[in-house]
Scaffold this motif. Structure first.
Motif, short mmCIF file in Angstrom:
data_model
loop_
_atom_site.label_atom_id
_atom_site.label_comp_id
_atom_site.label_asym_id
_atom_site.label_seq_id
_atom_site.Cartn_x
_atom_site.Cartn_y
_atom_site.Cartn_z
N GLN A 66 0.83 -1.21 0.00
CA GLN A 66 0.00 0.00 0.00
C GLN A 66 0.86 1.26 0.00
O GLN A 66 0.57 2.22 -0.72
CB GLN A 66 -0.93 0.02 1.21
CG GLN A 66 -2.07 -0.95 1.12
CD GLN A 66 -2.91 -0.98 2.39
OE1 GLN A 66 -2.51 -0.49 3.45
NE2 GLN A 66 -4.09 -1.57 2.29
N THR A 67 1.92 1.25 0.80
CA THR A 67 2.82 2.41 0.87
C THR A 67 3.47 2.66 -0.48
O THR A 67 3.52 3.80 -0.96
CB THR A 67 3.90 2.19 1.96
OG1 THR A 67 3.24 2.02 3.22
CG2 THR A 67 4.85 3.36 2.03
N GLU A 72 3.91 5.64 -5.41
CA GLU A 72 3.94 5.56 -6.88
C GLU A 72 2.88 6.50 -7.47
O GLU A 72 3.15 7.25 -8.42
CB GLU A 72 3.70 4.13 -7.34
CG GLU A 72 3.77 3.96 -8.85
CD GLU A 72 3.47 2.54 -9.30
OE1 GLU A 72 3.65 2.29 -10.51
OE2 GLU A 72 3.05 1.69 -8.49
N ARG A 73 1.70 6.49 -6.91
CA ARG A 73 0.62 7.36 -7.37
C ARG A 73 0.99 8.83 -7.25
O ARG A 73 0.67 9.65 -8.11
CB ARG A 73 -0.66 7.09 -6.58
CG ARG A 73 -1.82 7.94 -7.03
CD ARG A 73 -3.12 7.54 -6.34
NE ARG A 73 -4.21 8.35 -6.84
CZ ARG A 73 -4.83 9.28 -6.14
NH1 ARG A 73 -4.49 9.51 -4.87
NH2 ARG A 73 -5.80 9.98 -6.67
N ASP A 74 1.72 9.17 -6.16
CA ASP A 74 2.15 10.55 -5.94
C ASP A 74 3.36 10.93 -6.78
O ASP A 74 3.84 12.07 -6.70
CB ASP A 74 2.47 10.77 -4.46
CG ASP A 74 1.23 10.83 -3.58
OD1 ASP A 74 0.11 10.97 -4.12
OD2 ASP A 74 1.38 10.73 -2.35
N ARG A 79 7.85 1.96 -10.33
CA ARG A 79 7.71 0.49 -10.26
C ARG A 79 8.05 -0.07 -11.62
O ARG A 79 7.41 0.27 -12.62
CB ARG A 79 6.27 0.13 -9.88
CG ARG A 79 6.01 -1.34 -9.75
CD ARG A 79 4.54 -1.58 -9.37
NE ARG A 79 4.27 -2.96 -9.11
CZ ARG A 79 3.91 -3.86 -10.04
NH1 ARG A 79 3.77 -3.49 -11.30
NH2 ARG A 79 3.69 -5.11 -9.68
N ASP A 80 9.08 -0.91 -11.67
CA ASP A 80 9.55 -1.49 -12.93
C ASP A 80 9.29 -2.99 -12.90
O ASP A 80 10.03 -3.74 -12.27
CB ASP A 80 11.04 -1.19 -13.11
CG ASP A 80 11.57 -1.71 -14.43
OD1 ASP A 80 10.77 -1.95 -15.36
OD2 ASP A 80 12.81 -1.89 -14.52
N ALA A 81 8.20 -3.41 -13.56
CA ALA A 81 7.84 -4.83 -13.61
C ALA A 81 8.43 -5.43 -14.88
O ALA A 81 8.11 -5.00 -15.99
CB ALA A 81 6.33 -4.99 -13.60
N TYR A 91 11.77 -1.42 -7.43
CA TYR A 91 11.26 -0.11 -7.03
C TYR A 91 12.43 0.84 -6.89
O TYR A 91 13.48 0.48 -6.35
CB TYR A 91 10.52 -0.21 -5.68
CG TYR A 91 9.27 -1.03 -5.78
CD1 TYR A 91 8.06 -0.43 -6.16
CD2 TYR A 91 9.28 -2.39 -5.52
CE1 TYR A 91 6.89 -1.19 -6.26
CE2 TYR A 91 8.12 -3.14 -5.62
CZ TYR A 91 6.94 -2.54 -5.99
OH TYR A 91 5.80 -3.28 -6.10
N SER A 92 12.25 2.05 -7.41
CA SER A 92 13.28 3.07 -7.31
C SER A 92 12.59 4.42 -7.15
O SER A 92 11.37 4.54 -7.31
CB SER A 92 14.16 3.07 -8.57
OG SER A 92 13.36 3.34 -9.72
N LEU A 93 13.39 5.42 -6.82
CA LEU A 93 12.84 6.77 -6.65
C LEU A 93 12.82 7.50 -7.98
O LEU A 93 13.74 7.35 -8.80
CB LEU A 93 13.69 7.57 -5.66
CG LEU A 93 13.66 7.11 -4.21
CD1 LEU A 93 14.63 7.94 -3.38
CD2 LEU A 93 12.26 7.21 -3.64
N THR A 94 11.81 8.29 -8.18
CA THR A 94 11.78 9.23 -9.29
C THR A 94 12.58 10.46 -8.85
O THR A 94 13.01 10.55 -7.69
CB THR A 94 10.34 9.66 -9.61
OG1 THR A 94 9.82 10.36 -8.47
CG2 THR A 94 9.46 8.46 -9.94
N ASP A 95 12.76 11.42 -9.72
CA ASP A 95 13.45 12.65 -9.33
C ASP A 95 12.69 13.35 -8.20
O ASP A 95 13.29 13.84 -7.25
CB ASP A 95 13.59 13.60 -10.53
CG ASP A 95 14.60 13.08 -11.55
OD1 ASP A 95 15.44 12.22 -11.19
OD2 ASP A 95 14.56 13.54 -12.71
N LEU A 96 11.37 13.36 -8.31
CA LEU A 96 10.54 13.96 -7.27
C LEU A 96 10.69 13.21 -5.95
O LEU A 96 10.83 13.81 -4.88
CB LEU A 96 9.07 13.95 -7.72
CG LEU A 96 8.05 14.64 -6.82
CD1 LEU A 96 8.34 16.13 -6.72
CD2 LEU A 96 6.65 14.42 -7.40
N GLY A 97 10.70 11.89 -6.02
CA GLY A 97 10.86 11.06 -4.84
C GLY A 97 12.23 11.24 -4.20
O GLY A 97 12.36 11.28 -2.98
#
Length: 145
Positions: A66-67, A72-74, A79-81, A91-97
């Motif tokens: 859920q977290t 991911e939604r924010d 998420r790389d499947a 799972y990795s961070l985006t620039d924003l993350g």
């Protein structure tokens, strides 16, 4: 069913009225903070991330999922499947993350550095308020007989 629909309506109303507050809740949630800080180092597979985040207190699979979905939604987590057998999801961070994670890590480091002062302040407060051992329970006032 009506209760979950009402909760969903409340959440949507909160998001419309105060969208930044909801993002703050996601970023600073119990597991959100740990996920963001952990992903600063490198991408993780789900099970690796669960072990890394759950070193202090075990995070359930459902709560971590859920977290991650919320972040991911924010736009904070990518998420790389990969279509392989068995399935692999990273799972990795985006620039924003990454930007948010740096800020959250700064707060976490500040908290760690200042914990001694916080504990002293708590003890002084509890002593002044007549609380025993920082339990938050007030001691009975001495009788004025």
């Amino acid at each position: 069913m009506a209760v979950s629909a009402e909760a969903s309506d409340d959440r949507a109303a909160t998001e419309v009225m105060c969208p930044y507050r909801l993002v703050m809740e996601h970023v600073t949630s119990r597991w959100g903070v740990l996920v963001l800080i952990e992903l600063l180092d490198r991408p993780y597979r789900f099970s690796e991330l669960r072990r890394a985040v759950g070193q202090v207190k075990q995070v359930s699979e459902k709560m971590l999922a859920q977290t991650l979905q919320t972040l991911e939604r924010d736009g904070m987590v990518h998420r790389d499947a990969k279509p392989v057998i068995p399935p692999r999801v990273d799972y990795s961070l985006t620039d924003l993350g990454r930007e948010a994670a740096v800020q959250v890590r700064g707060l976490a480091l500040w908290t760690e550095e200042r914990m001694g002062q916080v504990l002293e302040a708590r003890e002084a407060y509890d002593t002044a308020k007549g609380r025993a051992g920082g339990t938050g329970v007030l001691q009975p006032a001495p009788s004025a007989v």
